[in-house]
Write a protein that holds these residues in place. Structure first.
Motif: not given
Length: 320
Positions: A165, A169, A287, A290
């Motif tokens: 993650a 990101l 999800t 994001y």
């Protein structure tokens, strides 16, 4: 290429540690808190720590990591060392907490503390309050990760997720290194675990996420909530369980099996099924983070998701 090399190092070191622990009978003893029924080697977190710090040194030498972040992460080695001896000899809780506090203070020194604490409609910039919050956050992340480390693949899969993650990101190599360092161990731990991580790994991983949380919050205040949201499955379970036990007037230092993952195993879910359930929750949380640009909304929806999941667990095995 560095990811492949580090994965192979973690994979091989975990195997070597497993074989050595079996030969020397260094196994985790089954007790009333255990979710396992068979004594199993522990200390696999050594492989994670060695691989992680090798990766950090590579990034530092090749100038791919901010110096302040490097030193803040590097002092986490002290937690691993003390936790290693704790795995072997069961050190005093006061000694463990004292070392954790020193490491937390050192980490905050290198990071320059926490500059701002934002709650959307208002911010706190008083250095005493923000530093105290950051200090307590580090201690809580260290210890809750240790509390949650109890079934096959659970902690390992969480930190592979957090590393990936972070890589998606924030696009920094150290997140990839975190993932592969844990992934090499996870191969031996995911299903029908052949070795456990031990405190030497879990406490270090919790510390790392706390450091990332503060470091990125100093770049953009709302990033604090990005990391708290991503880490939601773990801190929510640990905090919920602590509060419920306190309300039940239980002795908090007493061993228990009341975390959500433990109650699901008591409801006859396999370790793999519980771990996969957590992975699914993590994917849903990612999800939300994001695709929803407003972190306040994604954080709120994550809380709704986690409360729903906890209610599901309570139905499977009530909190008693």
């Amino acid at each position: 290429m560095i990811y492949i090399v580090l994965f192979l190092i973690s994979f091989t070191l975990t195997y070597i540690i497993k074989e050595y622990a079996l030969k020397k009978s260094f196994v985790a003893i089954v007790n009333e808190r255990s979710s396992h029924t068979v004594p199993t080697p522990h200390g696999g977190g050594i492989a994670i720590a060695v691989t992680w710090f090798m990766g950090l040194l590579y990034l530092f030498i090749t100038d791919q990591i901010d110096t302040s972040l490097f030193y803040a992460l590097l002092v986490g080695a002290l937690i691993s060392i003390v936790s290693f001896f704790d795995d072997m000899y069961e050190l005093s809780p006061k000694l463990r907490l004292g070392v954790q506090s020193l490491v937390a203070l050192a980490g905050l020194y290198f990071l320059g503390g926490l500059e701002n604490l934002t709650f959307g409609i208002f911010e706190i910039s008083n250095p005493f309050i923000t530093s105290l919050f950051a200090f307590l956050l580090i201690l809580w992340f260290i210890n809750l990760t240790n509390f949650i480390d109890g079934i096959n693949g659970y902690v390992g899969s969480e930190f592979v997720f957090l590393g990936l993650a972070g890589l998606i990101l924030f696009h920094e190599s150290y997140f990839g290194i975190l993932s592969v360092s844990v992934l090499g161990f996870l191969f031996w731990n995911y299903n029908k675990a052949k070795i456990f991580m031990g405190d030497v790994g879990s406490t270090l991983l919790g510390y790392n996420i706390a450091v990332f949380t503060i470091y990125y919050a100093n770049q953009e205040a709302t990033n604090l909530w990005v990391w708290i949201t991503l880490f939601g499955v773990f801190w929510f379970d640990a905090t919920y369980t602590l509060i419920r036990r306190k309300l039940n007037k239980e002795k908090l230092s007493q061993a228990h099996k009341k975390h959500a993952y433990q109650r699901l195993t008591q409801a006859e879910w396999s370790h793999m099924k519980v771990t996969n359930f957590a992975i699914l929750l993590n994917l849903l949380i990612f999800t939300l983070v994001y695709f929803i640009p407003n972190i306040a909304i994604s954080f709120f929806l994550t809380l709704v998701l986690l409360f729903t999941a906890m209610n599901f667990v309570n139905q499977k095995k009530p909190f008693e």
